[in-house]
Scaffold this motif. Structure first.
Motif, mmCIF file in Angstrom:
data_model
loop_
_atom_site.group_PDB
_atom_site.id
_atom_site.type_symbol
_atom_site.label_atom_id
_atom_site.label_comp_id
_atom_site.label_asym_id
_atom_site.label_seq_id
_atom_site.Cartn_x
_atom_site.Cartn_y
_atom_site.Cartn_z
ATOM 1 N N GLY A 145 -26.290 -19.931 13.651
ATOM 2 C CA GLY A 145 -26.236 -20.790 13.850
ATOM 3 C C GLY A 145 -25.432 -21.924 13.421
ATOM 4 N N ALA A 146 -24.813 -21.828 13.163
ATOM 5 C CA ALA A 146 -23.239 -22.860 12.663
ATOM 6 C C ALA A 146 -22.796 -23.429 13.854
ATOM 7 C CB ALA A 146 -22.164 -21.897 11.776
ATOM 8 N N THR A 147 -22.794 -24.705 13.441
ATOM 9 C CA THR A 147 -22.104 -25.771 14.536
ATOM 10 C C THR A 147 -20.916 -26.243 14.273
ATOM 11 O OG1 THR A 147 -22.927 -27.303 13.517
ATOM 12 C CG2 THR A 147 -24.420 -26.796 14.989
ATOM 13 N N THR A 148 -19.686 -25.958 13.466
ATOM 14 C CA THR A 148 -18.588 -26.300 13.154
ATOM 15 C C THR A 148 -18.252 -25.201 11.951
ATOM 16 O OG1 THR A 148 -18.661 -27.773 11.471
ATOM 17 C CG2 THR A 148 -19.122 -28.633 13.851
ATOM 18 N N LEU A 149 -17.192 -24.818 11.681
ATOM 19 C CA LEU A 149 -16.754 -23.925 10.806
ATOM 20 C C LEU A 149 -15.143 -24.315 10.332
ATOM 21 C CD1 LEU A 149 -16.158 -20.980 13.059
ATOM 22 C CD2 LEU A 149 -18.168 -21.254 10.641
ATOM 23 N N SER A 150 -15.070 -24.958 9.018
ATOM 24 C CA SER A 150 -14.176 -25.511 8.469
ATOM 25 C C SER A 150 -13.480 -24.624 7.727
ATOM 26 C CB SER A 150 -14.709 -26.510 7.183
ATOM 27 O OG SER A 150 -13.089 -27.225 6.817
ATOM 28 N N MET A 151 -12.335 -24.648 7.188
ATOM 29 C CA MET A 151 -10.913 -22.975 6.529
ATOM 30 C C MET A 151 -10.000 -23.691 6.268
ATOM 31 S SD MET A 151 -10.793 -21.244 9.895
ATOM 32 C CE MET A 151 -12.323 -21.705 10.714
ATOM 33 N N ALA A 152 -9.350 -22.513 5.779
ATOM 34 C CA ALA A 152 -7.974 -23.346 5.571
ATOM 35 C C ALA A 152 -6.825 -23.135 6.551
ATOM 36 C CB ALA A 152 -7.631 -21.697 4.293
ATOM 37 N N PRO A 153 -6.167 -24.199 6.577
ATOM 38 C CA PRO A 153 -5.895 -24.615 8.039
ATOM 39 C C PRO A 153 -5.044 -23.260 8.484
ATOM 40 C CG PRO A 153 -5.270 -26.533 6.944
ATOM 41 C CD PRO A 153 -5.401 -25.425 5.850
ATOM 42 N N THR A 154 -3.805 -22.513 7.786
ATOM 43 C CA THR A 154 -3.744 -20.874 8.226
ATOM 44 C C THR A 154 -4.170 -20.336 8.753
ATOM 45 O OG1 THR A 154 -3.691 -20.149 6.125
ATOM 46 C CG2 THR A 154 -1.551 -21.411 6.691
ATOM 47 N N ALA A 155 -5.730 -20.551 8.469
ATOM 48 C CA ALA A 155 -6.622 -19.348 9.278
ATOM 49 C C ALA A 155 -7.018 -19.488 10.702
ATOM 50 C CB ALA A 155 -8.266 -19.266 8.112
ATOM 51 N N LEU A 156 -6.813 -20.817 11.013
ATOM 52 C CA LEU A 156 -7.493 -21.653 11.917
ATOM 53 C C LEU A 156 -7.315 -20.840 13.636
ATOM 54 C CD1 LEU A 156 -6.863 -25.635 11.693
ATOM 55 C CD2 LEU A 156 -8.798 -24.443 12.179
ATOM 56 N N ALA A 157 -6.124 -20.120 13.407
ATOM 57 C CA ALA A 157 -5.305 -19.483 14.294
ATOM 58 C C ALA A 157 -6.332 -18.244 14.912
ATOM 59 C CB ALA A 157 -3.509 -18.937 14.328
ATOM 60 N N ASP A 158 -6.546 -17.691 13.702
ATOM 61 C CA ASP A 158 -6.777 -16.188 13.978
ATOM 62 C C ASP A 158 -8.663 -16.468 14.426
ATOM 63 O OD1 ASP A 158 -4.641 -14.222 13.599
ATOM 64 O OD2 ASP A 158 -5.392 -14.359 11.143
ATOM 65 N N VAL A 159 -9.209 -17.419 13.815
ATOM 66 C CA VAL A 159 -10.340 -17.582 14.596
ATOM 67 C C VAL A 159 -10.486 -17.794 15.301
ATOM 68 C CG1 VAL A 159 -12.855 -19.052 13.546
ATOM 69 C CG2 VAL A 159 -10.987 -18.188 11.681
ATOM 70 N N ARG A 160 -9.604 -18.962 15.957
ATOM 71 C CA ARG A 160 -9.600 -19.921 17.727
ATOM 72 C C ARG A 160 -9.658 -18.663 18.145
ATOM 73 N NH1 ARG A 160 -5.944 -22.369 16.785
ATOM 74 N NH2 ARG A 160 -6.692 -24.653 16.444
ATOM 75 N N ALA A 161 -8.315 -17.628 17.651
ATOM 76 C CA ALA A 161 -8.895 -16.339 19.126
ATOM 77 C C ALA A 161 -9.888 -15.393 18.699
ATOM 78 C CB ALA A 161 -7.204 -15.225 18.251
ATOM 79 N N SER A 162 -10.355 -15.237 17.688
ATOM 80 C CA SER A 162 -11.492 -14.332 17.363
ATOM 81 C C SER A 162 -12.516 -14.832 18.197
ATOM 82 C CB SER A 162 -11.500 -14.261 15.860
ATOM 83 O OG SER A 162 -13.060 -12.940 16.182
#
Length: 554
Positions: A499-516
């Protein structure tokens, strides 16, 4: 072929020959010095100054989180208490080498027993001592090997000074036998996008030169791989590189369900990189950087300047700022430096701010002024909120100062359990998974002896996240994630399923999470989350999620 299991950092995969980190130098012998105490002390001071300077230079070169860690180490090596302990031993006739070794070891044991922030410092103290002793011996500082070709680095763990300046043209991947997903090694590996598997205990038996595949997505190190396995791993690495260079798109599931991907930042200077890596805003801006290096609170004007710099980098986008989170691992002399036997359960977060309310009021004033001067969408949240009453206090005060969107961090079980009531009052909630895991499992997240408990995959933590998200849904309020858990590509899918509506992380992790996220629709995410919730422990929850996700990616 053998599979060695650990915790993967990110989605990367790499292959290559092993190069092991050298074992620490032998401890100095307890022999009488042939020099005068003054001569020995002069040697110590010179070595300490050299090591502190080197750590500072490494920090400046590395930047980011690494710089903060290395600057802390540089301060550690020059600690007056340590200097006094060394001098006591030298004056008793010990050599400089033994005096440093024995004083640092004694200090390390004391710090480890205290836990919390001091316990974390103890974990790096051995590395600092090794560097000083190596300097005294006229030897190179301990560090990463250089076999003359690209390699997979295998170590018990890495000191921040080593991780910060890894040559990424040579280090193909990193494998450690110790550490967990929130260790310094894991955090810095994630920040630098290093393919890594940490906590793979069986990797202690790997030998120099043998070829391995390091699969962070699966948390596996494969030894003696076949030619076909090597080809498959290379194909995955090539595909991931192509995906990383693809045009940036907003975070979303396969079915188009929007999942905004935000950045965790500690200083305004990190904003440009976050935007370049596709951050859609800021989910956590830590304001501590303004306070931790000061003997007194920064002025309203100083704060306003920094907040304005940050907000100007994100016009029209959401920027979530956390009010000063001091206490426990971040004590401040002007706020809460009184001794506490268990500071993680003491006067920290919003509790500390209420005890010195003028600091909170000044910070809210500065944030409101920065908001008025920019076009960003400012959200402000209180750290370590434990009760409904604390929520009412903070939201009321923030609104008094003109903060349009005021929320809370959910980091303790009481807030998750009362989320439905809390989110009747607060405009939003952001879940800090690092602390939520700490308090749910009753395991200090900075204490190495209980590091195995610090895993956000634990079903108890996942249930509390689900409960918080349900409270948000009941009140039509957003619930984001801003802990390290959001940077785990598969766990990110689970968090959305909860149910999380947004995800926030270290910027370098954004590409992997976006692809996942793009591999699954919302029904998939809920199904995978349900599988994890049904497990009994963190390891089985991760395994259940991987199994549930496998048909989608097969």
């Amino acid at each position: 072929m053998t599979e060695l299991r650990g915790v993967g950092i990110g989605l990367g995969v790499a292959q290559g020959p092993v190069a092991r980190m050298a074992a620490p130098s032998p401890a100095p012998e307890d022999t009488a010095s042939t020099r005068t105490p003054d001569d020995e002390l002069a040697r110590v001071r010179s070595a300490v100054a050299d090591v502190a300077r080197e750590l500072g230079e490494r920090g400046e070169k590395a930047g980011g989180m690494a710089q903060e860690v290395l600057e802390a180490q540089a301060m550690m090596v020059e600690d007056p208490t340590l200097e006094s302990e060394v001098a006591t031993r030298v004056n008793a006739g010990k050599t400089a080498e033994f005096a440093v070794y024995d004083a640092f070891a004694s200090f390390r044991d004391q710090l480890a027993a205290m836990g919390g922030y001091l316990g974390e410092r103890a974990a790096d103290l051995d590395d600092v001592a090794q560097r000083v002793i190596a300097n005294l011996r006229g030897l190179p500082a301990p560090g990463v090997p250089d076999p003359g070709h690209p390699f997979v680095l295998v170590a018990k763990d890495l000191a921040p000074a080593d991780t910060a300046l890894l040559d990424l043209d040579k280090v193909l991947a990193l494998v450690t036998t110790d550490g967990g997903p929130t260790s310094h090694t894991a955090i810095l590996a994630r920040e630098k996008s290093i393919v890594a598997v940490v906590g793979a205990a069986a990797a202690k038996d790997l030998t120099d030169g043998e070829t391995v595949i390091v699969d962070a997505a699966k948390g596996v190190v494969t030894t003696s791989p076949t030619d076909d396995e090597l080809r498959q791993a290379q194909h995955r690495a090539d595909a991931r590189a192509a995906a990383a260079s693809a045009p940036l798109t907003p975070g979303a599931l396969k079915d188009g369900t929007a999942v905004p991907l935000l950045a965790n930042l500690g200083k305004p200077e990190g904003a440009a990189e976050a935007v370049a890596l596709g951050a859609e805003g800021v989910g956590l801006f830590r304001t501590e950087f303004l306070f931790l290096s000061s003997s007194q609170a920064p002025t309203v004007a100083e704060q306003t300047t920094s907040y304005t710099q940050l907000l100007e980098a994100f016009p029209g986008k959401k920027v979530v700022v956390r009010a000063l989170d001091a206490g426990a691992d971040k004590p401040l002399a002007f706020l809460n430096d009184a001794h506490e036997d268990n500071p993680a359960l003491g006067l920290r977060g919003l509790r500390a701010l209420r005890a010195s309310e003028d600091i909170l009021r000044e910070q809210l004033t500065a944030l409101a002024e920065a908001d008025a001067a920019t076009d960003a969408d400012l959200w402000v949240m209180a750290p370590m909120v434990s009760t409904v009453e604390e929520t009412e206090y903070f939201v009321t005060l923030a609104k008094e100062y003109g903060i349009k969107t005021a929320g809370v961090m959910v980091e303790v079980p009481s807030s998750a359990i009362q989320a439905a009531r809390i989110l009747e009052i607060a405009d939003f909630a952001s879940i800090g998974t690092n602390d939520l895991t700490q308090y749910t499992l009753a395991a200090d997240r900075l204490l190495g002896s209980v590091a195995s408990y610090q895993d956000p995959w634990h079903p108890a933590v996942l249930h509390l996240i689900e409960m918080t998200a349900a409270g948000g849904k009941a009140n039509s309020k957003p619930v984001g994630i801003c802990g390290e858990a959001a940077a785990d590509p598969l766990l990110a899918v689970v968090l959305v399923g909860l149910g999380a509506t947004t995800l926030s992380m270290a910027p370098t992790a954004l590409a992997d999470v976006r692809a996942s996220l793009l591999q699954y629709d919302l029904d998939d995410a809920r199904r995978i989350a349900s599988a994890a919730l049904g497990a009994d422990d963190a390891a089985s929850a991760r395994a259940a999620a991987q199994e549930a996700a496998a048909p989608v990616t097969a």
